[in-house]
Design a protein around this motif. Sequence first.
Motif, PDB file in Angstrom:
ATOM      1  N   SER A  90      28.141  18.272  22.033  1.00 34.13           N
ATOM      2  CA  SER A  90      27.013  19.032  21.500  1.00 34.13           C
ATOM      3  C   SER A  90      27.031  19.044  19.977  1.00 34.13           C
ATOM      4  CB  SER A  90      27.056  20.467  22.037  1.00 34.13           C
ATOM      5  OG  SER A  90      26.032  21.250  21.458  1.00 34.13           O
ATOM      6  N   GLU A  91      28.213  19.195  19.390  1.00 29.48           N
ATOM      7  CA  GLU A  91      28.330  19.221  17.928  1.00 29.48           C
ATOM      8  C   GLU A  91      27.983  17.855  17.326  1.00 29.48           C
ATOM      9  OE1 GLU A  91      28.619  21.932  16.452  1.00 29.48           O
ATOM     10  OE2 GLU A  91      29.642  23.299  17.820  1.00 29.48           O
ATOM     11  N   ILE A  92      28.428  16.794  17.963  1.00 24.35           N
ATOM     12  CA  ILE A  92      28.116  15.455  17.457  1.00 24.35           C
ATOM     13  C   ILE A  92      26.611  15.208  17.505  1.00 24.35           C
ATOM     14  CG2 ILE A  92      28.404  12.970  17.834  1.00 24.35           C
ATOM     15  CD1 ILE A  92      31.199  13.563  18.922  1.00 24.35           C
ATOM     16  N   GLU A  93      25.971  15.660  18.576  1.00 23.42           N
ATOM     17  CA  GLU A  93      24.523  15.492  18.692  1.00 23.42           C
ATOM     18  C   GLU A  93      23.799  16.222  17.572  1.00 23.42           C
ATOM     19  OE1 GLU A  93      20.448  16.210  19.662  1.00 23.42           O
ATOM     20  OE2 GLU A  93      21.986  17.789  19.673  1.00 23.42           O
ATOM     21  N   ARG A  94      24.311  17.389  17.183  1.00 19.80           N
ATOM     22  CA  ARG A  94      23.707  18.138  16.083  1.00 19.80           C
ATOM     23  C   ARG A  94      23.881  17.390  14.763  1.00 19.80           C
ATOM     24  NH1 ARG A  94      20.423  20.086  15.385  1.00 19.80           N
ATOM     25  NH2 ARG A  94      20.748  21.998  14.195  1.00 19.80           N
ATOM     26  N   VAL A  95      25.036  16.782  14.562  1.00 25.07           N
ATOM     27  CA  VAL A  95      25.261  15.979  13.354  1.00 25.07           C
ATOM     28  C   VAL A  95      24.234  14.848  13.284  1.00 25.07           C
ATOM     29  CG1 VAL A  95      26.842  14.347  12.239  1.00 25.07           C
ATOM     30  CG2 VAL A  95      27.714  16.526  13.124  1.00 25.07           C
ATOM     31  N   ALA A  96      24.011  14.191  14.408  1.00 25.57           N
ATOM     32  CA  ALA A  96      23.014  13.110  14.451  1.00 25.57           C
ATOM     33  C   ALA A  96      21.620  13.638  14.144  1.00 25.57           C
ATOM     34  CB  ALA A  96      23.034  12.439  15.828  1.00 25.57           C
ATOM     35  N   ASP A  97      21.321  14.853  14.589  1.00 22.46           N
ATOM     36  CA  ASP A  97      20.024  15.463  14.286  1.00 22.46           C
ATOM     37  C   ASP A  97      19.851  15.660  12.776  1.00 22.46           C
ATOM     38  OD1 ASP A  97      19.233  15.552  16.906  1.00 22.46           O
ATOM     39  OD2 ASP A  97      19.699  17.675  17.203  1.00 22.46           O
ATOM     40  N   PHE A  98      20.930  16.033  12.098  1.00 20.79           N
ATOM     41  CA  PHE A  98      20.844  16.216  10.645  1.00 20.79           C
ATOM     42  C   PHE A  98      20.602  14.879   9.941  1.00 20.79           C
ATOM     43  CE2 PHE A  98      23.381  20.206  11.450  1.00 20.79           C
ATOM     44  CZ  PHE A  98      22.325  21.059  11.144  1.00 20.79           C
ATOM     45  N   ALA A  99      21.147  13.805  10.487  1.00 23.83           N
ATOM     46  CA  ALA A  99      20.864  12.479   9.929  1.00 23.83           C
ATOM     47  C   ALA A  99      19.367  12.176  10.052  1.00 23.83           C
ATOM     48  CB  ALA A  99      21.689  11.412  10.650  1.00 23.83           C
ATOM     49  N   VAL A 100      18.797  12.518  11.197  1.00 23.37           N
ATOM     50  CA  VAL A 100      17.355  12.346  11.408  1.00 23.37           C
ATOM     51  C   VAL A 100      16.563  13.189  10.415  1.00 23.37           C
ATOM     52  CG1 VAL A 100      15.448  12.817  13.008  1.00 23.37           C
ATOM     53  CG2 VAL A 100      17.529  11.696  13.838  1.00 23.37           C
ATOM     54  N   ASN A 101      17.025  14.414  10.187  1.00 20.03           N
ATOM     55  CA  ASN A 101      16.333  15.297   9.239  1.00 20.03           C
ATOM     56  C   ASN A 101      16.357  14.727   7.818  1.00 20.03           C
ATOM     57  OD1 ASN A 101      15.797  17.094  11.291  1.00 20.03           O
ATOM     58  ND2 ASN A 101      17.463  18.484  10.787  1.00 20.03           N
ATOM     59  N   ILE A 102      17.476  14.114   7.438  1.00 14.26           N
ATOM     60  CA  ILE A 102      17.565  13.481   6.122  1.00 14.26           C
ATOM     61  C   ILE A 102      16.588  12.312   6.042  1.00 14.26           C
ATOM     62  CG2 ILE A 102      19.067  12.150   4.566  1.00 14.26           C
ATOM     63  CD1 ILE A 102      21.419  13.859   5.655  1.00 14.26           C
ATOM     64  N   ALA A 103      16.492  11.549   7.119  1.00 16.23           N
ATOM     65  CA  ALA A 103      15.551  10.428   7.167  1.00 16.23           C
ATOM     66  C   ALA A 103      14.111  10.935   7.019  1.00 16.23           C
ATOM     67  CB  ALA A 103      15.717   9.657   8.472  1.00 16.23           C
ATOM     68  N   LYS A 104      13.788  12.031   7.681  1.00 13.18           N
ATOM     69  CA  LYS A 104      12.430  12.595   7.584  1.00 13.18           C
ATOM     70  C   LYS A 104      12.158  13.102   6.165  1.00 13.18           C
ATOM     71  CE  LYS A 104      11.974  13.906  12.451  1.00 13.18           C
ATOM     72  NZ  LYS A 104      11.899  15.021  13.435  1.00 13.18           N
ATOM     73  N   ALA A 105      13.177  13.672   5.525  1.00 15.90           N
ATOM     74  CA  ALA A 105      13.017  14.123   4.139  1.00 15.90           C
ATOM     75  C   ALA A 105      12.717  12.945   3.225  1.00 15.90           C
ATOM     76  CB  ALA A 105      14.279  14.850   3.676  1.00 15.90           C
ATOM     77  N   THR A 106      13.367  11.821   3.483  1.00 16.69           N
ATOM     78  CA  THR A 106      13.134  10.602   2.700  1.00 16.69           C
ATOM     79  C   THR A 106      11.675  10.175   2.797  1.00 16.69           C
ATOM     80  OG1 THR A 106      15.403   9.825   2.988  1.00 16.69           O
ATOM     81  CG2 THR A 106      13.745   8.156   2.494  1.00 16.69           C
ATOM     82  N   ILE A 107      11.140  10.223   4.005  1.00 18.83           N
ATOM     83  CA  ILE A 107       9.740   9.835   4.211  1.00 18.83           C
ATOM     84  C   ILE A 107       8.804  10.787   3.464  1.00 18.83           C
ATOM     85  CG2 ILE A 107       7.930   9.615   5.960  1.00 18.83           C
ATOM     86  CD1 ILE A 107      10.182   8.745   7.925  1.00 18.83           C
ATOM     87  N   LYS A 108       9.132  12.081   3.481  1.00 23.13           N
ATOM     88  CA  LYS A 108       8.293  13.068   2.798  1.00 23.13           C
ATOM     89  C   LYS A 108       8.353  12.910   1.278  1.00 23.13           C
ATOM     90  CE  LYS A 108       8.579  16.479   6.513  1.00 23.13           C
ATOM     91  NZ  LYS A 108       9.163  17.759   6.961  1.00 23.13           N
ATOM     92  N   ILE A 109       9.496  12.502   0.760  1.00 23.68           N
ATOM     93  CA  ILE A 109       9.626  12.298  -0.692  1.00 23.68           C
ATOM     94  C   ILE A 109       8.748  11.146  -1.144  1.00 23.68           C
ATOM     95  CG2 ILE A 109      11.191  11.520  -2.519  1.00 23.68           C
ATOM     96  CD1 ILE A 109      13.393  13.171  -1.129  1.00 23.68           C
ATOM     97  N   GLY A 110       8.755  10.077  -0.336  1.00 21.35           N
ATOM     98  CA  GLY A 110       7.925   8.918  -0.667  1.00 21.35           C
ATOM     99  C   GLY A 110       8.476   8.115  -1.839  1.00 21.35           C
ATOM    100  N   ASN A 111       7.633   7.307  -2.418  1.00 20.02           N
ATOM    101  CA  ASN A 111       8.054   6.405  -3.493  1.00 20.02           C
ATOM    102  C   ASN A 111       7.803   7.054  -4.847  1.00 20.02           C
ATOM    103  OD1 ASN A 111       8.912   4.191  -4.897  1.00 20.02           O
ATOM    104  ND2 ASN A 111       7.025   3.018  -4.618  1.00 20.02           N
ATOM    105  N   THR A 112       8.821   7.688  -5.366  1.00 14.11           N
ATOM    106  CA  THR A 112       8.734   8.350  -6.665  1.00 14.11           C
ATOM    107  C   THR A 112      10.081   8.228  -7.366  1.00 14.11           C
ATOM    108  OG1 THR A 112       8.154  10.416  -7.765  1.00 14.11           O
ATOM    109  CG2 THR A 112       9.439  10.599  -5.754  1.00 14.11           C
ATOM    110  N   GLU A 113      10.135   8.507  -8.634  1.00 10.41           N
ATOM    111  CA  GLU A 113      11.399   8.391  -9.366  1.00 10.41           C
ATOM    112  C   GLU A 113      12.427   9.355  -8.772  1.00 10.41           C
ATOM    113  OE1 GLU A 113      13.202   8.809 -13.905  1.00 10.41           O
ATOM    114  OE2 GLU A 113      11.051   9.032 -13.544  1.00 10.41           O
ATOM    115  N   SER A 114      13.544   8.808  -8.324  1.00 14.14           N
ATOM    116  CA  SER A 114      14.528   9.606  -7.610  1.00 14.14           C
ATOM    117  C   SER A 114      15.299  10.550  -8.534  1.00 14.14           C
ATOM    118  CB  SER A 114      15.534   8.688  -6.898  1.00 14.14           C
ATOM    119  OG  SER A 114      16.536   9.464  -6.254  1.00 14.14           O
ATOM    120  N   LEU A 115      15.503  11.773  -8.035  1.00 14.39           N
ATOM    121  CA  LEU A 115      16.302  12.766  -8.750  1.00 14.39           C
ATOM    122  C   LEU A 115      17.674  12.947  -8.100  1.00 14.39           C
ATOM    123  CD1 LEU A 115      13.526  15.456  -9.344  1.00 14.39           C
ATOM    124  CD2 LEU A 115      14.443  13.824 -11.011  1.00 14.39           C
TER     125      LEU A 115
END
Length: 219
Positions: A90-115
């Motif tokens: 269960s804990e490993i599955e949650r870790v994988a979910d956070f990886a997905v959340n980071i990926a979704k954040a990347t999509i929301k940031i889009g193509n802009t100068e990275s901070l």
Amino acid sequence: MGVRVNFENNLEELKSKITEMGELSVVALERAFKALKTQDVEIALKVIEGDTAIDNLEMDVNQFTVWIMAKEAPVSRDLREIIGILKISSEIERVADFAVNIAKATIKIGNTESLLGITNLEKMKDVSIDMLRKALQSFLEENILLAKEVGDLEDEVDQYSGQTYKTLTTYLSEHPEQTNQLVQLLFVNRFLERTADHVTNIAESTAYLMKGQIYDFNS
């Protein structure tokens, strides 16, 4: 085949699934952060798509452990081991979910100068992955010293997280035009901090499995 031998073989199969889940989660975290660092939406989408495989493995582990408990009626240490495996999957599955959340954040940031460079996020990612590898090794080898080391590393992630939060919120007050990216980076900071928490839970479950008592490596 004796009953004990059959039980041990079933446990080894479960451990193999846990190992596979862990390896896939490490890959997911690495890819998600690579997507964030390079602002590569294609990689981010692959991380999201790949989460299904980890979810399916967790379901396999859950179903297999229920079958073993019904068939073998384990007690004492055997029961602790089964419960520990359930918690760890269960804990490993949650870790994988956070990886997905980071990926979704990347999509929301889009193509802009990275901070990203003003943060400690990459250091947090590196320490979190080191923690996950150590936690899995601790589980497979029943090494309580490694489990305790995971708890020590969590403190490092917490320190990086606090520094990053302060940096990003200060920058946000001075550069409101960057609100979208800064808010997403604050989310990523939280995702990585929670990743470390869940990895520490894996180490605590491993310690419980070995010693039969509750450990709190967060204190």
